[in-house]
Structures are given as structure tokens and as C-alpha cells.
Design a protein around this motif. Structure first.
Motif, PDB file in Angstrom:
ATOM      1  N   HIS A 233      47.321  66.316  62.163  1.00  0.00           N
ATOM      2  CA  HIS A 233      46.760  65.948  60.488  1.00  0.00           C
ATOM      3  C   HIS A 233      47.400  67.580  60.477  1.00  0.00           C
ATOM      4  N   THR A 234      47.348  68.854  60.719  1.00  0.00           N
ATOM      5  CA  THR A 234      47.311  69.752  61.042  1.00  0.00           C
ATOM      6  C   THR A 234      49.166  69.813  59.416  1.00  0.00           C
ATOM      7  N   ALA A 235      49.984  68.896  60.078  1.00  0.00           N
ATOM      8  CA  ALA A 235      51.052  69.303  59.550  1.00  0.00           C
ATOM      9  C   ALA A 235      51.147  68.246  58.268  1.00  0.00           C
ATOM     10  N   SER A 236      50.669  67.344  58.258  1.00  0.00           N
ATOM     11  CA  SER A 236      50.619  66.575  57.402  1.00  0.00           C
ATOM     12  C   SER A 236      50.226  66.559  55.802  1.00  0.00           C
ATOM     13  N   GLY A 237      49.517  68.579  56.037  1.00  0.00           N
ATOM     14  CA  GLY A 237      48.875  68.732  54.501  1.00  0.00           C
ATOM     15  C   GLY A 237      50.696  69.865  54.705  1.00  0.00           C
TER      16      GLY A 237
END
Length: 441
Positions: A233-237
Motif C-alpha cells: 500500500h505504501t509503495a503503490s503511491g
């Protein structure tokens, strides 16, 4: 054998596009060089480590080590067995970094070594994963197969969607520009993503009572899934090749006042700082003396120091590519003068950014003649003419005639008495603006 592969690929891949002479000419920034040297070897290190760890884990199972009297804990036995495996994986990463730092004569900083520490940490993680796999599989098949799968997995995640796969693979998808370094989260996310898998697998094969085993394994599995989801989720941004970085860390060297000229300390032009300062001052003075209204800036700073996000020049602060222009790989001092020309000469109106089909381009001759005259004043006409020739060739069918007209007007103006040239320049600017305004209507 694999160390030989690393050495061969280092010289083949890292100098395929950038010859040795161009590399050492600069700009040189330790975090950037470390990142570049590791790019080709992350996947290879993880694959070698996992394959060897599967083999060693399978050997422990084959030899019946776990059925012997427990003189040492499983952790200690596994650690002693995996030390050579981890050292092998570390060498795959350390060797190209050491070679690159020796080649560029850079002294590494903790921030520069952060990508290497990420890789070394993940080598340990893959060793744990491999050892655990070796407990449940036949090593003759699973050892080479796991090495191939890991290599393919790491390499392919950098070429597929979703984008978060690129950032959690353990091979950073974000390259560094001069003066940049990774933020902690950029390196922490891929480490945690894989480390939680290793932890869950290690818990799975540790001995315990059946009830404790089930509870511990379930908790470890749930925790691993939660952490992996949070990391994803963090890297998806983050965008493609756009993980969190921090810029502006490169040191500079400055000299002079009004303007104060600063270049990157390792940008490749640091030994020419006094000459660069002299060229900037002389160019501004020559333009002002010729009648061009140039506001003397307080500082003229090397744009190399801004990283990938270039800053716009203002009247008080100019940003020029001084290192690229004055360095060994650049055009030299004529490039510095050309940079001053493009920043110092301003028009009292704006012009179209491109030559659109169907629009009048009458303003081009007057605009470019004025600019070429200013370039002739400071001996920066060659790069300006070369640039406009390329622009005309892609936009005008009569590009040669347009360029000839521009050159004729500019050279005729340079033949006027000195006290009349400034007036001609301002009149040419007004003509260009009038034609541009007529085009916009």
C-alpha cells in the motif's frame, strides 16, 4: 566462477554506454555511483544466495542434523551453516561497489552505502528463505530451480505492473541524480516486505509442541500478510522510478561577489571555478555595455546541485548548468557564455513555445536576430546558431532562408557604430513582440 561473472559484467555493463574517461570526468556523487554499480547485481546476489541456502538446508535435512541430540539450538546450527552462503551473496554486491569507488576515487558516506546495506540485509533474508525451503524440498531440483525463479522474479518485477511490485522487489526502481539520496522509507519497504516472509518461514520449521506450533505459525503468517499489505500500500503511491528521495545534499564551492558563482564540489568543473566566474562576469558586463538591460544577479549557482527538479532562474538568482558546460564532457567556456545569454537576455513579452502549423512566425526573424546579436557580443553565437538550425529544420520548409535572414540582420547590426547597436537591439525586440501579439490574435 560467479565472482568472475561479476567482474566481467561490471566492466561490460557499466561501461557499455559510459566509457571510463567520461565516468571519471564527472559529475561524481557517491550515492549515485553506488546505486548504479548495484543495479545489475541485486537479482544475481539474491539468486545465488537462495540457491546455495536451499542446498545447505537440504544437506542439514539429509544428514539428519535435526534428529541429533540438541547440543546447540536450531538457530545456532542454521547460522553456522548459512554464514558462507551469506558471505557469498555479500561478495556479489560488495565487489562492484568497491570497484566503482576505487575507479571514481570517491569516499563513501553512510548515505551512499545505504543501498548496499539494503542488499546485504536482503541477502540474509533470502538465505533464511532458502534454508527453510531446503527442509521441505529435494535440493538437487529445488536449489537450481529456486535460483532461477528468484532471479526471474526480481528482474521481471521491474518490468510489470502494478507499480508497487517494482518498489518491493529489493532492487530499487528509483535511480539517483546528482546530490540525491534515498529516504529511509524507500529502502525500508522492500526489506520489510521480504523479511516478513523469511520470518514466517523460519517460524514454520522451528520445533515446538503441536499446540504452540499451530498458534505461532498462524500468528507469523497473519503478521507477514499484514506487513506485506502495508508495504504494498505504501509503495503503490509511488510512481515509476519515483520512490521517495531527498535532494540537495551535494557540497558546493563558491567564489566572488555580485555575482557569487557556485559549482558542485565534485561536478567536474570545480578546478575551473575561477575561470567560470570570470566568464560569467565578463559576459554580463559585455551585454550591459552593449546596451542590453541585464540585472546583475546576486548568485549564479550550478543547476547540477538541484537534482532532478530543476529550478527556474530569477533576476536575483540564476541556475545554470555550469558543471555540464565547463566540465571535461562539456563544450567549455563557450557553453558558460551561452548559458548566460539564454538567462540574461529577456524580452518585454512572451512568445509561443513551439511553431504550430497555420500560425504566423514573422516574429522569429526579429527575435532570433536580436538574440544572435547578443550572442555575437559575448562570442556565444556558434551554439545558438546550431540550436536554431535544428529548430528550423524540423518546422520550416525554407529553414536555410530563415537562418540566412537572421544571420544577415544580426551581423549587419554588429557592423553599426557601438552607440547605435543597443538602440537597434531594443527596436528588434519591439518588432518581435509586435509580430508575436499579432500572431496571438
Amino acid at each position: 566462477m560467479w565472482l568472475g561473472i561479476v567482474v566481467f559484467y561490471f566492466f561490460h555493463a557499466l561501461h557499455l554506454e559510459d566509457p571510463y574517461e567520461e565516468v571519471i570526468a564527472g559529475p561524481l556523487w557517491a550515492p549515485q555511483q553506488v546505486t548504479q554499480s548495484l543495479f545489475y547485481f541485486y537479482a544475481f546476489a539474491y539468486a545465488v544466495t537462495c540457491g546455495l541456502a536451499v542446498w545447505e538446508g537440504g544437506r542439514l535435512k539429509r544428514d539428519g542434523v535435526w534428529t541429533l541430540a540438541p547440543g546447540r539450538s536450531r538457530f545456532r546450527v542454521a547460522t553456522d551453516t548459512l554464514v558462507p552462503v551469506v558471505c557469498a551473496g555479500w561478495l556479489v554486491l560488495e565487489l562492484p561497489v568497491v570497484m566503482r569507488l576505487i575507479e571514481t576515487r570517491l569516499i563513501p558516506t553512510p548515505q551512499a552505502l545505504a543501498p548496499l546495506l539494503l542488499g546485504m540485509g536482503l541477502v540474509v533474508v533470502w538465505a533464511v528463505i532458502g534454508c527453510a525451503l531446503g527442509q521441505f524440498t529435494r535440493r538437487l531440483i529445488s536449489a537450481p530451480l529456486s535460483a532461477v525463479v528468484v532471479y526471474y522474479l526480481i528482474v521481471q518485477t521491474g518490468q510489470v505492473d502494478p507499480v508497487w511490485l517494482r518498489h518491493v522487489s529489493g532492487a530499487p526502481d528509483t535511480s539517483l541524480a546528482f546530490g540525491e539520496q534515498y529516504r529511509v522509507v524507500t529502502l525500508l519497504v522492500p526489506f520489510l516486505f521480504t523479511a516478513t516472509v523469511a520470518l514466517a518461514m523460519a517460524v514454520w520449521w522451528l520445533p515446538a509442541r503441536r499446540a504452540v506450533q499451530h498458534g505461532t505459525r498462524a500468528a507469523a503468517g497473519v503478521a507477514a500478510v499484514v506487513v506485506m499489505v502495508l508495504c504494498a500500500h505504501t509503495a503503490s503511491g509511488w510512481g515509476y522510478g519515483n520512490g521517495p528521495i531527498s535532494a540537495g545534499h551535494a557540497p558546493d564551492l563558491c567564489t566572488g561577489t555580485a555575482p557569487r558563482v557556485c559549482v558542485a564540489a565534485t561536478g567536474g568543473a570545480q578546478d575551473r571555478l575561477d575561470k567560470v566566474h570570470s566568464e560569467v562576469v565578463q559576459s554580463i558586463t559585455a551585454l550591459r555595455k552593449a546596451g542590453v538591460k541585464v540585472a546583475v544577479p546576486r548568485t549564479v549557482t550550478d543547476s547540477l546541485l538541484t537534482g532532478r527538479d530543476k529550478k527556474r532562474s530569477t533576476e536575483a538568482k540564476w541556475w545554470l548548468p555550469l558543471s555540464h558546460q565547463a566540465g571535461d564532457n562539456g563544450p567549455g567556456m563557450i557553453g558558460v557564455r551561452y548559458g548566460v545569454l539564454l538567462t540574461a537576455v529577456r524580452f518585454p513579452c512572451s512568445f509561443p513555445q513551439s511553431f504550430a502549423a497555420g500560425q504566423s512566425v514573422d516574429w522569429v526573424v526579429n527575435h532570433d536576430a536580436a538574440m544572435l546579436w547578443a550572442a555575437l557580443v559575448i562570442d556565444a553565437d556558434d551554439p545558438y546558431v546550431a540550436w536554431r538550425r535544428g529548430e528550423y529544420g524540423g518546422s520550416f520548409q525554407n529553414a536555410g532562408q530563415v537562418l540566412a535572414k537572421v544571420e544577415q540582420r544580426a551581423h549587419n547590426a554588429r557592423g553599426l557604430p557601438a552607440d547605435q547597436q543597443g538602440a537597434w537591439f531594443h527596436a528588434e525586440q519591439r518588432k518581435a513582440c509586435r509580430h508575436a501579439q499579432e500572431t496571438a490574435r
